[in-house]
Write an enzyme that holds these catalytic residues in place. Structure first.
Site, PDB file in Angstrom:
ATOM      1  N   ASP A 461     -39.009  37.674   8.486  1.00 42.86           N
ATOM      2  CA  ASP A 461     -38.940  36.138   8.261  1.00 42.86           C
ATOM      3  C   ASP A 461     -39.885  35.949   6.972  1.00 42.86           C
ATOM      4  O   ASP A 461     -40.579  36.793   6.553  1.00 42.86           O
ATOM      5  CB  ASP A 461     -39.433  35.399   9.290  1.00 42.86           C
ATOM      6  CG  ASP A 461     -41.193  35.422   9.587  1.00 42.86           C
ATOM      7  OD1 ASP A 461     -41.712  36.224   8.878  1.00 42.86           O
ATOM      8  OD2 ASP A 461     -41.347  34.789  10.566  1.00 42.86           O
ATOM      9  N   ASN A 469     -41.402  23.794   2.078  1.00 43.02           N
ATOM     10  CA  ASN A 469     -40.830  22.577   2.797  1.00 43.02           C
ATOM     11  C   ASN A 469     -41.833  21.119   2.581  1.00 43.02           C
ATOM     12  O   ASN A 469     -41.437  20.311   2.239  1.00 43.02           O
ATOM     13  CB  ASN A 469     -40.530  22.556   4.381  1.00 43.02           C
ATOM     14  CG  ASN A 469     -39.227  23.243   4.597  1.00 43.02           C
ATOM     15  OD1 ASN A 469     -38.324  23.286   3.740  1.00 43.02           O
ATOM     16  ND2 ASN A 469     -39.201  23.993   5.797  1.00 43.02           N
ATOM     17  N   ASP A 478     -34.377  25.394   1.516  1.00 42.86           N
ATOM     18  CA  ASP A 478     -33.013  25.605   1.590  1.00 42.86           C
ATOM     19  C   ASP A 478     -32.609  26.749   0.475  1.00 42.86           C
ATOM     20  O   ASP A 478     -32.086  27.728   0.535  1.00 42.86           O
ATOM     21  CB  ASP A 478     -31.894  24.667   1.775  1.00 42.86           C
ATOM     22  CG  ASP A 478     -32.084  23.874   2.880  1.00 42.86           C
ATOM     23  OD1 ASP A 478     -32.615  24.318   3.826  1.00 42.86           O
ATOM     24  OD2 ASP A 478     -31.613  22.647   3.095  1.00 42.86           O
ATOM     25  N   GLU A 504     -36.605  30.613   9.171  1.00 43.69           N
ATOM     26  CA  GLU A 504     -36.754  31.493   8.111  1.00 43.69           C
ATOM     27  C   GLU A 504     -36.636  32.943   8.583  1.00 43.69           C
ATOM     28  O   GLU A 504     -37.046  33.694   7.721  1.00 43.69           O
ATOM     29  CB  GLU A 504     -38.039  31.022   7.467  1.00 43.69           C
ATOM     30  CG  GLU A 504     -39.295  31.413   8.388  1.00 43.69           C
ATOM     31  CD  GLU A 504     -39.628  30.158   9.414  1.00 43.69           C
ATOM     32  OE1 GLU A 504     -41.068  30.542   9.941  1.00 43.69           O
ATOM     33  OE2 GLU A 504     -38.784  29.544   9.716  1.00 43.69           O
TER      34      GLU A 504
END
Length: 593
Positions: A461, A469, A478, A504
């Site tokens: 990840d 974010n 994104d 993620e």
């Protein structure tokens, strides 16, 4: 007379059936009343025996007998709803029975609790005996009344049986005599005109076409029949004169009918064959299955005509071959839509002899007769059916229905493939989703277990993904996920399955690979991702890193992959604890290496 007799018999039998039904109903009432009293008496006997002898075997059936008595009392009330007086007695019996059963239960409870003195005192009080006498008295009243009703109903049945016997005994001879008299009169009235008609028919059968019925038939019905016969004889005489012409017309009509029947039979066979083909094509899941179905069925629909099916590839704007049959060799590269006149014109294009029409560019100069049938759906090009040969007029129906079935199947196949991709792909990254990963992992574990080949799993990840974010918004997050997905897709083999596990977090299934071999590949992906510099909305999001955990399949792990996922996930969390931006191999995988 027959209708009257039948009506009386039906009425008598209906009344008798109703009376018998009431007799049966009375027997049910009697049986329910006896059953309620007997169950209560058995329960009382068991209670007395248990209280006096202290033997628990007497108490075993008390509850069942009380339940049976109450059920029978309820049935008795339900059965007597048609008779208010009897119903009132049944309700009173049920009330007394409930009181007596409650008293039996109370004495049984005292005895079961060991209070036999109290139980014996309750029995000696006489209240139960008085209740039982009341129950017996009320049941006897109900039984006497119901027996009286039953006797009355049986008497009614006997009276109706006697009526039916007299009706049959008197009505049958009268009806038979009447029918006999009418039959004799009718026979006499029919015999004379029939004999006259038979005579004329015999003359006609002997060849006398002029024979006619001229005598008086003495009946309007026979007169109309004679007139009809005379008209028929006139028409027959005229028909004999035109017999030769009629036979010729009949012969032609028979030939045409035979031809039409043959065509309909052939079309029916073709439709049945195409139905089986369409059913299989609708069930096909891969292009190979679809091609196999085409190669099997099309030569049966259009025998002795080689050909090939091309499907339109939207991304390349080419017609690519799906299947070929009859020994026809086709170029696997396909051709552009503008090279086929059938697709240009949107209708069939064919050449039956050299120079009869323009030759499509994809056919070449060596073919002097061929047929191209466009496959369209909603004005969109689906494909083209190429046939190397001449399709005769008798086969046009086959070709039309075949093209419609294939076009429909190709559209359905394209939709199914699109839907399949939507169900197994993550819409943001384009990678396989978690559901597909779990299905594929279970399948690869089964293969590895059977073959003994290695299987490894990578869990990874994005480090500190939340800051993208928080600092730049979810669109920036994104963009980071899309960039990571693209890089991972390019860094692993074609046989490796790269998936988005969720959020993620990503997963890579590597069949036929040990953790030691996979380590270099994962390390290269880690370094490449660390060098990424993602741009989004004209701004630079900065560098990123990823942590990776690798685990390999062992025979003692769960077959559904849950143990392998936990091992890879544990290695990933170990990489997080050790500082992130690194690759950690599960301990068992390191030992095996």
């Amino acid at each position: 007379m027959l209708a009257l007799s039948a009506g009386l018999l039906l009425e008598g039998s209906s009344q008798m059936r109703a009376s018998l039904s009431w007799v049966t109903h009375s027997s049910q009432v009697l049986r329910a009343a006896h059953s309620a009293r007997n169950h209560l008496q058995h329960a009382e006997s068991g209670q007395r025996g248990f209280a006096l002898t202290h033997n628990p075997e007497f108490a075993e059936s008390i509850d069942a007998e009380i339940a049976g008595a109450r059920g029978a009392a309820n049935d008795l009330v339900a059965l007597t709803t048609d008779n208010p007086a009897q119903n009132a007695r049944a309700v009173q019996i049920r009330s007394l029975l409930m009181q007596r059963s409650d008293a039996v239960n109370e004495i049984s409870r005292l005895a079961r609790a060991g209070d036999f003195t109290g139980a014996e005192a309750a029995i000696a009080s006489g209240r139960g005996r008085n209740l039982m006498l009341l129950v017996d008295a009320r049941v006897s009243d109900l039984l006497n009344e119901e027996r009286a009703l039953s006797h009355q109903r049986i008497a009614a049945v006997e009276r109706r049986l006697s009526f039916i016997r007299w009706l049959v005994a008197l009505g049958t001879p009268i009806t038979v005599i009447t029918i006999a008299i009418m039959s004799v009169a009718l026979i006499r009235r029919i015999r004379t005109p029939v004999e006259a008609m038979m005579t004329v028919m015999g003359q006609l059968g002997a060849g006398d076409r002029t024979a006619r019925i001229d005598s008086d038939m003495a009946s309007s019905e026979f007169q109309r029949l004679a007139s009809g016969y005379n008209a028929m004889a006139e028409e027959l005489q005229a028909a004999v004169a035109d017999q030769a012409q009629s036979q010729e017309h009949l012969h032609k009509a028979n030939l045409e009918l035979s031809h039409n029947a043959r065509v309909l039979r052939e079309r029916g066979e073709v439709i049945e064959l195409l139905g089986g083909m369409a059913h299989r094509m609708q069930a096909a899941r891969t292009d190979e299955e679809l091609a196999a179905i085409i190669r099997v069925f099309v030569p049966r629909v259009l025998p002795e005509i080689p050909g090939a099916l091309y499907a339109h590839n939207n991304s390349r704007n080419l017609l690519v071959p799906i299947a070929a049959w009859g020994g026809l060799q086709v170029d696997s590269a396909g051709f552009a839509p503008d090279q086929c006149w059938a697709l240009r014109r949107g209708q069939s294009h064919f050449v039956v002899e050299p120079g009869s029409d323009i030759v499509c560019a994809h056919v070449g100069d060596e073919t002097h007769h061929y047929h191209c049938e466009p496959l369209l759906a909603g004005g969109e090009v689906i494909g083209v059916l190429y046939l190397k040969g001449v399709v005769g007029a008798e086969s046009r129906f086959r070709l039309t229905v075949l093209a419609e079935n294939i076009a429909s199947a190709l559209v359905n196949h394209r939709l199914q493939r699109g839907l399949r991709e939507q169900t197994i792909r993550d819409p943001l990254t384009g990678l396989f989703n978690r559901r597909y990963m779990e299905e594929t992992l279970a399948l690869e574990i089964s293969r590895a277990s059977r073959s003994g080949s290695p299987l490894s799993l990578v869990m990874c990840d994005v480090d500190h993904f939340k800051r993208f974010n928080d600092d730049f918004g979810h669109e920036a997050g994104d963009a980071v996920l899309q960039a990571v997905a693209a890089e991972m897709r390019s860094r692993f083999r074609e046989g490796d399955v790269v998936c988005r596990f969720g959020g993620e977090e990503f997963t890579v299934i590597a069949p036929g690979t040990t953790a030691a071999v996979l380590l270099d590949r994962v390390e290269g992906a880690r370094q490449a991702i660390a060098e990424l510099n993602v741009q989004q909305g004209g701004r630079t999001l900065g560098s990123m890193t990823m942590s990776f955990g690798i685990a390999s399949w062992e025979d003692d792990m769960e077959r559904d992959g849950s143990t392998l996922i936990k091992a890879a996930d544990a290695a990933l969390y170990r990489a997080k604890r050790e500082g992130r931006d690194r690759v950690v191999v599960d301990g068992r995988a390191e030992a095996a290496a």
